[in-house]
Motif scaffolding. Sequence first.
Motif, PDB file in Angstrom:
ATOM      1  N   LEU A 134       0.831  -1.209   0.000  1.00  0.00           N
ATOM      2  CA  LEU A 134       0.000   0.000   0.000  1.00  0.00           C
ATOM      3  C   LEU A 134       0.861   1.253   0.000  1.00  0.00           C
ATOM      4  N   ALA A 135       1.954   1.204   0.757  1.00  0.00           N
ATOM      5  CA  ALA A 135       2.849   2.367   0.838  1.00  0.00           C
ATOM      6  C   ALA A 135       3.564   2.597  -0.481  1.00  0.00           C
ATOM      7  N   GLY A 136       3.883   1.506  -1.178  1.00  0.00           N
ATOM      8  CA  GLY A 136       4.664   1.616  -2.415  1.00  0.00           C
ATOM      9  C   GLY A 136       3.860   2.012  -3.632  1.00  0.00           C
ATOM     10  N   GLY A 137       2.547   1.876  -3.561  1.00  0.00           N
ATOM     11  CA  GLY A 137       1.720   2.215  -4.714  1.00  0.00           C
ATOM     12  C   GLY A 137       1.747   1.131  -5.780  1.00  0.00           C
ATOM     13  N   SER A 138       1.087   1.397  -6.885  1.00  0.00           N
ATOM     14  CA  SER A 138       0.973   0.393  -7.939  1.00  0.00           C
ATOM     15  C   SER A 138       2.183   0.433  -8.866  1.00  0.00           C
ATOM     16  N   ASN A 139       2.278  -0.581  -9.693  1.00  0.00           N
ATOM     17  CA  ASN A 139       3.358  -0.690 -10.664  1.00  0.00           C
ATOM     18  C   ASN A 139       3.243   0.444 -11.689  1.00  0.00           C
ATOM     19  N   PRO A 140       4.258   1.305 -11.783  1.00  0.00           N
ATOM     20  CA  PRO A 140       4.159   2.448 -12.696  1.00  0.00           C
ATOM     21  C   PRO A 140       4.491   2.102 -14.152  1.00  0.00           C
ATOM     22  N   LEU A 141       4.994   0.889 -14.381  1.00  0.00           N
ATOM     23  CA  LEU A 141       5.487   0.527 -15.715  1.00  0.00           C
ATOM     24  C   LEU A 141       4.388  -0.036 -16.608  1.00  0.00           C
ATOM     25  N   SER A 142       4.446   0.318 -17.887  1.00  0.00           N
ATOM     26  CA  SER A 142       3.521  -0.260 -18.856  1.00  0.00           C
ATOM     27  C   SER A 142       3.983  -1.678 -19.191  1.00  0.00           C
ATOM     28  N   ASP A 143       3.110  -2.448 -19.842  1.00  0.00           N
ATOM     29  CA  ASP A 143       3.478  -3.818 -20.233  1.00  0.00           C
ATOM     30  C   ASP A 143       4.706  -3.812 -21.131  1.00  0.00           C
ATOM     31  N   ARG A 144       4.764  -2.876 -22.069  1.00  0.00           N
ATOM     32  CA  ARG A 144       5.894  -2.806 -23.005  1.00  0.00           C
ATOM     33  C   ARG A 144       7.186  -2.425 -22.277  1.00  0.00           C
ATOM     34  N   GLU A 145       7.096  -1.492 -21.334  1.00  0.00           N
ATOM     35  CA  GLU A 145       8.278  -1.114 -20.551  1.00  0.00           C
ATOM     36  C   GLU A 145       8.790  -2.303 -19.746  1.00  0.00           C
ATOM     37  N   ARG A 146       7.867  -3.068 -19.183  1.00  0.00           N
ATOM     38  CA  ARG A 146       8.274  -4.257 -18.426  1.00  0.00           C
ATOM     39  C   ARG A 146       8.969  -5.266 -19.333  1.00  0.00           C
ATOM     40  N   GLU A 147       8.416  -5.467 -20.523  1.00  0.00           N
ATOM     41  CA  GLU A 147       9.012  -6.411 -21.477  1.00  0.00           C
ATOM     42  C   GLU A 147      10.435  -5.991 -21.830  1.00  0.00           C
ATOM     43  N   ILE A 148      10.620  -4.706 -22.088  1.00  0.00           N
ATOM     44  CA  ILE A 148      11.942  -4.200 -22.484  1.00  0.00           C
ATOM     45  C   ILE A 148      12.912  -4.243 -21.307  1.00  0.00           C
ATOM     46  N   LEU A 149      12.453  -3.940 -20.110  1.00  0.00           N
ATOM     47  CA  LEU A 149      13.330  -4.025 -18.946  1.00  0.00           C
ATOM     48  C   LEU A 149      13.741  -5.466 -18.657  1.00  0.00           C
ATOM     49  N   ARG A 150      12.833  -6.415 -18.885  1.00  0.00           N
ATOM     50  CA  ARG A 150      13.214  -7.832 -18.715  1.00  0.00           C
ATOM     51  C   ARG A 150      14.349  -8.182 -19.668  1.00  0.00           C
ATOM     52  N   ALA A 190      20.150  -0.438 -14.103  1.00  0.00           N
ATOM     53  CA  ALA A 190      19.682  -0.068 -12.763  1.00  0.00           C
ATOM     54  C   ALA A 190      18.155  -0.044 -12.723  1.00  0.00           C
ATOM     55  N   ALA A 191      17.544   0.449 -13.798  1.00  0.00           N
ATOM     56  CA  ALA A 191      16.069   0.485 -13.860  1.00  0.00           C
ATOM     57  C   ALA A 191      15.506  -0.933 -13.845  1.00  0.00           C
ATOM     58  N   ALA A 192      16.138  -1.839 -14.606  1.00  0.00           N
ATOM     59  CA  ALA A 192      15.682  -3.229 -14.659  1.00  0.00           C
ATOM     60  C   ALA A 192      15.816  -3.885 -13.290  1.00  0.00           C
ATOM     61  N   ARG A 193      16.935  -3.610 -12.609  1.00  0.00           N
ATOM     62  CA  ARG A 193      17.146  -4.210 -11.280  1.00  0.00           C
ATOM     63  C   ARG A 193      16.171  -3.649 -10.252  1.00  0.00           C
ATOM     64  N   ALA A 194      15.907  -2.338 -10.348  1.00  0.00           N
ATOM     65  CA  ALA A 194      14.943  -1.720  -9.421  1.00  0.00           C
ATOM     66  C   ALA A 194      13.549  -2.299  -9.635  1.00  0.00           C
ATOM     67  N   ALA A 195      13.169  -2.453 -10.900  1.00  0.00           N
ATOM     68  CA  ALA A 195      11.851  -3.004 -11.214  1.00  0.00           C
ATOM     69  C   ALA A 195      11.747  -4.448 -10.737  1.00  0.00           C
ATOM     70  N   GLU A 196      12.817  -5.210 -10.902  1.00  0.00           N
ATOM     71  CA  GLU A 196      12.827  -6.608 -10.447  1.00  0.00           C
ATOM     72  C   GLU A 196      12.720  -6.667  -8.927  1.00  0.00           C
ATOM     73  N   ALA A 197      13.473  -5.805  -8.248  1.00  0.00           N
ATOM     74  CA  ALA A 197      13.463  -5.792  -6.773  1.00  0.00           C
ATOM     75  C   ALA A 197      12.082  -5.452  -6.223  1.00  0.00           C
ATOM     76  N   ASN A 198      11.319  -4.645  -6.951  1.00  0.00           N
ATOM     77  CA  ASN A 198       9.974  -4.279  -6.521  1.00  0.00           C
ATOM     78  C   ASN A 198       8.908  -5.284  -6.952  1.00  0.00           C
ATOM     79  N   GLY A 199       9.330  -6.302  -7.724  1.00  0.00           N
ATOM     80  CA  GLY A 199       8.368  -7.287  -8.195  1.00  0.00           C
ATOM     81  C   GLY A 199       7.517  -6.802  -9.343  1.00  0.00           C
ATOM     82  N   TRP A 200       7.989  -5.762 -10.056  1.00  0.00           N
ATOM     83  CA  TRP A 200       7.202  -5.199 -11.160  1.00  0.00           C
ATOM     84  C   TRP A 200       7.398  -5.946 -12.472  1.00  0.00           C
ATOM     85  N   LEU A 201       8.424  -6.780 -12.567  1.00  0.00           N
ATOM     86  CA  LEU A 201       8.661  -7.502 -13.813  1.00  0.00           C
ATOM     87  C   LEU A 201       7.945  -8.846 -13.820  1.00  0.00           C
TER      88      LEU A 201
END
Length: 201
Positions: A134-150, A190-201
């Motif tokens: 709840l404190a962290g909010g929702s995933n800010p990344l779009s599906d395409r951004e997630r795909e590219i970060l993966r 760094a963006a990919a690692r941050a997204a992975e650490a937050n469970g957004w990928l």
Amino acid sequence: MIKILLADDQALVRGALAALLDLEPDIEVVAQVGRGDLVVAAARESGAEVCLLDIEMPGADGIEAASRIRGELPGVRSLIVTTFGRPGYLRRALEAGASGFVVKDTPAGELADAVRAVHAGRRVVDPALATESLAGGSNPLSDREREILRAALAGDPIAEIARAVHLSQGTVRNYLSSAIAKTGSVNRVAAARAAEANGWL
């Protein structure tokens, strides 16, 4: 008896969970699988009523398995039991249809109670993780951004990422710039690692 299926790619963890849960008078482990893509078939064949799913498994992850269960076996409940207590995973799991989300260091009695609650149609979420989510909010990344970060996680050059996702290099750069800004990172790795650490990928 509540019939449960265990899905975890680590046989030792699966065996330990099965041994602990089989001690409960009202819970019976009726199936075990080591891959996410085997969950639906095994649940159907065994008559499992609750599926305990790890997140990171070959074939399909636990979140995808929960989604397949909801689509193909709507009467069966799923409970994520994972080492990876990341807020983004929690949100994605609940959106995929999981009835609960607990971490593997949950005491055996609490895990059994979570199984009973999920079986009864209630939702169970690790309280600390719920607060963090709840404190962290929702995933800010779009599906395409997630795909590219993966694709960027391995540190591959932009040309290789572009080939992998079937986009031009310029378009990939634009998506990466957006993802870097959204994650507050200094570069794509760094963006990919941050997204992975937050469970957004």
